[in-house]
Write a protein that holds these residues in place. Structure first.
Motif, PDB file in Angstrom:
ATOM      1  N   GLY A   1       0.813  -1.220   0.000  1.00 42.89           N
ATOM      2  CA  GLY A   1       0.000   0.000   0.000  1.00 42.89           C
ATOM      3  C   GLY A   1       0.842   1.264   0.000  1.00 42.89           C
ATOM      4  N   LYS A   2       2.156   1.123  -0.227  1.00 38.73           N
ATOM      5  CA  LYS A   2       3.056   2.291  -0.193  1.00 38.73           C
ATOM      6  C   LYS A   2       2.611   3.408  -1.128  1.00 38.73           C
ATOM      7  CE  LYS A   2       6.571   0.319  -1.831  1.00 38.73           C
ATOM      8  NZ  LYS A   2       6.375  -1.074  -2.156  1.00 38.73           N
ATOM      9  N   GLY A   3       2.305   3.007  -2.378  1.00 38.91           N
ATOM     10  CA  GLY A   3       1.960   4.013  -3.390  1.00 38.91           C
ATOM     11  C   GLY A   3       0.744   4.832  -2.982  1.00 38.91           C
TER      12      GLY A   3
ATOM     13  N   ASP B   1       7.558   7.931  -7.164  1.00 34.03           N
ATOM     14  CA  ASP B   1       7.279   6.495  -7.195  1.00 34.03           C
ATOM     15  C   ASP B   1       8.525   5.838  -7.779  1.00 34.03           C
ATOM     16  OD1 ASP B   1       6.497   3.951  -7.891  1.00 34.03           O
ATOM     17  OD2 ASP B   1       4.886   4.568  -9.240  1.00 34.03           O
ATOM     18  N   SER B   2       9.476   5.461  -6.907  1.00 37.35           N
ATOM     19  CA  SER B   2      10.768   4.973  -7.428  1.00 37.35           C
ATOM     20  C   SER B   2      10.611   3.634  -8.150  1.00 37.35           C
ATOM     21  CB  SER B   2      11.806   4.880  -6.315  1.00 37.35           C
ATOM     22  OG  SER B   2      11.417   3.930  -5.355  1.00 37.35           O
ATOM     23  N   GLY B   3       9.613   2.835  -7.749  1.00 32.07           N
ATOM     24  CA  GLY B   3       9.390   1.563  -8.433  1.00 32.07           C
ATOM     25  C   GLY B   3       9.103   1.777  -9.911  1.00 32.07           C
TER      26      GLY B   3
ATOM     27  N   LEU C   1      10.465   3.851 -11.840  1.00 33.04           N
ATOM     28  CA  LEU C   1      11.723   4.016 -12.577  1.00 33.04           C
ATOM     29  C   LEU C   1      12.308   2.645 -12.947  1.00 33.04           C
ATOM     30  CD1 LEU C   1      13.363   6.883 -10.484  1.00 33.04           C
ATOM     31  CD2 LEU C   1      12.050   7.077 -12.601  1.00 33.04           C
ATOM     32  N   TYR C   2      12.282   1.707 -11.969  1.00 33.07           N
ATOM     33  CA  TYR C   2      12.786   0.357 -12.256  1.00 33.07           C
ATOM     34  C   TYR C   2      11.895  -0.331 -13.292  1.00 33.07           C
ATOM     35  CZ  TYR C   2      16.087   1.048  -8.533  1.00 33.07           C
ATOM     36  OH  TYR C   2      17.131   1.536  -7.788  1.00 33.07           O
ATOM     37  N   ARG C   3      10.595  -0.066 -13.219  1.00 31.43           N
ATOM     38  CA  ARG C   3       9.672  -0.645 -14.197  1.00 31.43           C
ATOM     39  C   ARG C   3       9.961  -0.099 -15.598  1.00 31.43           C
ATOM     40  NH1 ARG C   3       4.902  -3.094 -12.363  1.00 31.43           N
ATOM     41  NH2 ARG C   3       5.017  -3.513 -10.132  1.00 31.43           N
TER      42      ARG C   3
ATOM     43  N   ILE D   1       3.867   0.152 -17.929  1.00 29.14           N
ATOM     44  CA  ILE D   1       4.785  -0.156 -16.813  1.00 29.14           C
ATOM     45  C   ILE D   1       4.076  -0.879 -15.670  1.00 29.14           C
ATOM     46  CG2 ILE D   1       6.489   1.656 -17.277  1.00 29.14           C
ATOM     47  CD1 ILE D   1       5.209   3.177 -14.844  1.00 29.14           C
ATOM     48  N   ARG D   2       2.750  -0.842 -15.645  1.00 25.64           N
ATOM     49  CA  ARG D   2       2.007  -1.535 -14.578  1.00 25.64           C
ATOM     50  C   ARG D   2       1.813  -3.004 -14.889  1.00 25.64           C
ATOM     51  NH1 ARG D   2       3.491   0.783 -10.697  1.00 25.64           N
ATOM     52  NH2 ARG D   2       3.814   2.928 -11.303  1.00 25.64           N
ATOM     53  N   GLY D   3       2.094  -3.421 -16.106  1.00 28.21           N
ATOM     54  CA  GLY D   3       1.858  -4.807 -16.526  1.00 28.21           C
ATOM     55  C   GLY D   3       2.847  -5.780 -15.888  1.00 28.21           C
TER      56      GLY D   3
ATOM     57  N   VAL E   1      22.787  -0.162 -12.248  1.00 32.31           N
ATOM     58  CA  VAL E   1      21.476   0.420 -12.561  1.00 32.31           C
ATOM     59  C   VAL E   1      21.002   1.230 -11.356  1.00 32.31           C
ATOM     60  CG1 VAL E   1      19.052  -0.130 -13.027  1.00 32.31           C
ATOM     61  CG2 VAL E   1      20.869  -1.379 -14.212  1.00 32.31           C
ATOM     62  N   ARG E   2      21.178   0.670 -10.165  1.00 32.68           N
ATOM     63  CA  ARG E   2      20.748   1.381  -8.950  1.00 32.68           C
ATOM     64  C   ARG E   2      21.495   2.704  -8.833  1.00 32.68           C
ATOM     65  NH1 ARG E   2      17.233  -1.900  -6.459  1.00 32.68           N
ATOM     66  NH2 ARG E   2      16.861  -0.200  -5.017  1.00 32.68           N
ATOM     67  N   LYS E   3      22.803   2.657  -9.188  1.00 37.25           N
ATOM     68  CA  LYS E   3      23.615   3.868  -9.116  1.00 37.25           C
ATOM     69  C   LYS E   3      23.141   4.881 -10.170  1.00 37.25           C
ATOM     70  CE  LYS E   3      28.428   5.069  -8.937  1.00 37.25           C
ATOM     71  NZ  LYS E   3      29.557   4.702  -9.770  1.00 37.25           N
TER      72      LYS E   3
ATOM     73  N   GLY F   1       9.370   3.355  -2.073  1.00 34.77           N
ATOM     74  CA  GLY F   1      10.193   2.342  -2.724  1.00 34.77           C
ATOM     75  C   GLY F   1      10.658   1.278  -1.766  1.00 34.77           C
ATOM     76  N   ARG F   2      11.905   0.846  -1.959  1.00 33.28           N
ATOM     77  CA  ARG F   2      12.474  -0.197  -1.101  1.00 33.28           C
ATOM     78  C   ARG F   2      13.665   0.325  -0.300  1.00 33.28           C
ATOM     79  NH1 ARG F   2       8.950  -1.788  -3.954  1.00 33.28           N
ATOM     80  NH2 ARG F   2       8.405  -3.912  -4.483  1.00 33.28           N
ATOM     81  N   ASP F   3      14.364   1.324  -0.882  1.00 38.92           N
ATOM     82  CA  ASP F   3      15.609   1.791  -0.256  1.00 38.92           C
ATOM     83  C   ASP F   3      15.623   3.313  -0.126  1.00 38.92           C
ATOM     84  OD1 ASP F   3      15.676   2.369  -2.947  1.00 38.92           O
ATOM     85  OD2 ASP F   3      17.800   1.917  -3.175  1.00 38.92           O
ATOM     86  N   MET F   4      14.433   3.921  -0.016  1.00 37.08           N
ATOM     87  CA  MET F   4      14.369   5.387   0.071  1.00 37.08           C
ATOM     88  C   MET F   4      15.042   5.871   1.362  1.00 37.08           C
ATOM     89  SD  MET F   4      12.897   6.365  -2.709  1.00 37.08           S
ATOM     90  CE  MET F   4      13.897   5.090  -3.370  1.00 37.08           C
ATOM     91  N   GLY F   5      14.709   5.224   2.492  1.00 32.58           N
ATOM     92  CA  GLY F   5      15.275   5.650   3.773  1.00 32.58           C
ATOM     93  C   GLY F   5      16.689   5.137   4.005  1.00 32.58           C
TER      94      GLY F   5
ATOM     95  N   THR G   1      16.674 -10.656  -0.413  1.00 36.33           N
ATOM     96  CA  THR G   1      17.925 -11.414  -0.369  1.00 36.33           C
ATOM     97  C   THR G   1      18.951 -10.931  -1.392  1.00 36.33           C
ATOM     98  OG1 THR G   1      16.941 -13.052  -1.836  1.00 36.33           O
ATOM     99  CG2 THR G   1      16.910 -13.549   0.527  1.00 36.33           C
ATOM    100  N   ARG G   2      18.584  -9.932  -2.232  1.00 36.75           N
ATOM    101  CA  ARG G   2      19.554  -9.489  -3.234  1.00 36.75           C
ATOM    102  C   ARG G   2      20.703  -8.740  -2.546  1.00 36.75           C
ATOM    103  NH1 ARG G   2      15.428  -5.033  -5.322  1.00 36.75           N
ATOM    104  NH2 ARG G   2      16.012  -3.391  -3.884  1.00 36.75           N
ATOM    105  N   ALA G   3      21.882  -8.752  -3.216  1.00 38.45           N
ATOM    106  CA  ALA G   3      23.064  -8.141  -2.600  1.00 38.45           C
ATOM    107  C   ALA G   3      22.975  -6.614  -2.600  1.00 38.45           C
ATOM    108  CB  ALA G   3      24.310  -8.597  -3.348  1.00 38.45           C
TER     109      ALA G   3
HETATM  110  O1   DC Z   1       7.116  -1.104  -6.078  1.00 40.90           O
HETATM  111  P1   DC Z   1       7.105  -1.711  -7.482  1.00 40.90           P
HETATM  112  O2   DC Z   1       6.365  -3.028  -7.549  1.00 40.90           O
HETATM  113  O3   DC Z   1       6.629  -0.769  -8.537  1.00 40.90           O
HETATM  114  O4   DC Z   1       8.649  -2.028  -7.806  1.00 40.90           O
HETATM  115  C1   DC Z   1       9.045  -2.668  -8.985  1.00 40.90           C
HETATM  116  C2   DC Z   1      10.366  -3.419  -8.771  1.00 40.90           C
HETATM  117  O5   DC Z   1      11.418  -2.484  -8.532  1.00 40.90           O
HETATM  118  C3   DC Z   1      10.353  -4.388  -7.581  1.00 40.90           C
HETATM  119  O6   DC Z   1      10.883  -5.649  -7.992  1.00 40.90           O
HETATM  120  C4   DC Z   1      11.278  -3.779  -6.575  1.00 40.90           C
HETATM  121  C5   DC Z   1      12.140  -2.805  -7.355  1.00 40.90           C
HETATM  122  N1   DC Z   1      12.405  -1.566  -6.614  1.00 40.90           N
HETATM  123  C6   DC Z   1      13.627  -1.424  -6.028  1.00 40.90           C
HETATM  124  O7   DC Z   1      14.441  -2.344  -6.101  1.00 40.90           O
HETATM  125  N2   DC Z   1      13.937  -0.260  -5.370  1.00 40.90           N
HETATM  126  C7   DC Z   1      13.041   0.736  -5.279  1.00 40.90           C
HETATM  127  N3   DC Z   1      13.375   1.847  -4.631  1.00 40.90           N
HETATM  128  C8   DC Z   1      11.759   0.587  -5.858  1.00 40.90           C
HETATM  129  C9   DC Z   1      11.462  -0.587  -6.523  1.00 40.90           C
END
Ligand code: DC
Length: 221
Positions: A18-20, A36-38, A40-42, A88-90, A106-108, A127-131, A184-186
């Protein structure tokens, strides 16, 4: 002395927590910008896949990430002049996003882009790593969770609105698999950082979660 940077509220957590919804509502209430950082990855996942790139090749995907012209406008997302809001929502973009998100380059590459959203009067970033990584100096860090079953139910409801033939069992499995991959990703795994406040939203109405985040933010002022 230099002006202080605009305040950031970081909202992290697993998929379908429910983050979004919460982040957007909090941003609206405060008149803050929203990231919405996700998305960007999408976008990176989607475009890389379309171009036939190797989704596990960090250098190749980082180069693509660095050269995208991404624009968020009126709740739509544009890449190189193309509206990709629905695409991107698919599922294809989601799966590709989760693959490219493990690549450190890619993260960098996406870091500067994300930090660029920090503008006055403030930013709510989800996102996942905002904080933990992107905005370690955020004024407030929230870690939003909900049980896997509740998250599967929410996603099921969303998909039913679109008339999709998803099954609850498959969604629950997908959520468990994603949690495992993301945590579990590095590179920048999903984790609750020590200074984040955890809110378990299982059974909580959206309005109540938003009120709690706003209250916590007021306390930081
Ligand atoms: O929140 P989301 O489902 O839109 O994120 C899509 C993918 O991007 C999900 O596998 C996690 C990754 N992601 C990430 O690694 N770091 C973020 N800050 C946001 C999303």
């Amino acid at each position: 002395m230099a002006d202080p940077l605009p305040p950031v509220i970081a909202i992290d957590g697993p998929s379908a927590s429910g983050k979004g919804t919460i982040a957007e509502a909090v941003a609206q209430r405060l008149g803050f910008h929203y990231l919405d950082s996700g998305a960007l990855y999408r976008i990176v996942g989607l475009v890389s896949g379309e171009r036939g790139a190797n989704l596990d090749n960090d250098l190749e995907i980082s180069n693509i990430s660095l050269n995208l012209n991404i624009k968020f406008e009126f709740s739509r997302v544009w890449v190189d002049g193309r509206d990709v809001s629905e695409l991107i929502r698919g599922e294809v973009a989601g799966a590709a996003a989760s693959r490219v998100a493990v690549l450190p380059g890619v993260r960098k590459a996406l870091m500067a882009l994300q930090r660029g959203f920090r503008r006055l009067p403030g930013l709510v970033a989800d996102g996942r790593d905002m904080g933990s990584v992107v905005f370690p100096d955020a004024a407030l860090k929230i870690y939003l969770t909900a049980s896997p079953e509740e998250r599967a139910r929410r996603r099921y409801k969303q998909l039913m609105e679109k008339d999709s033939g998803a099954s609850m069992a498959a969604l629950l499995q997908d959520i468990r698999d994603r949690d495992f991959r993301d945590s579990t990703r590095a590179a920048a795994p999903l984790l609750k950082c020590a200074d984040a406040i955890e809110i378990d939203t299982t059974g909580m109405p959206v309005g109540e979660v938003v009120a709690q985040v706003l209250h916590l933010y007021q306390k930081t002022q």
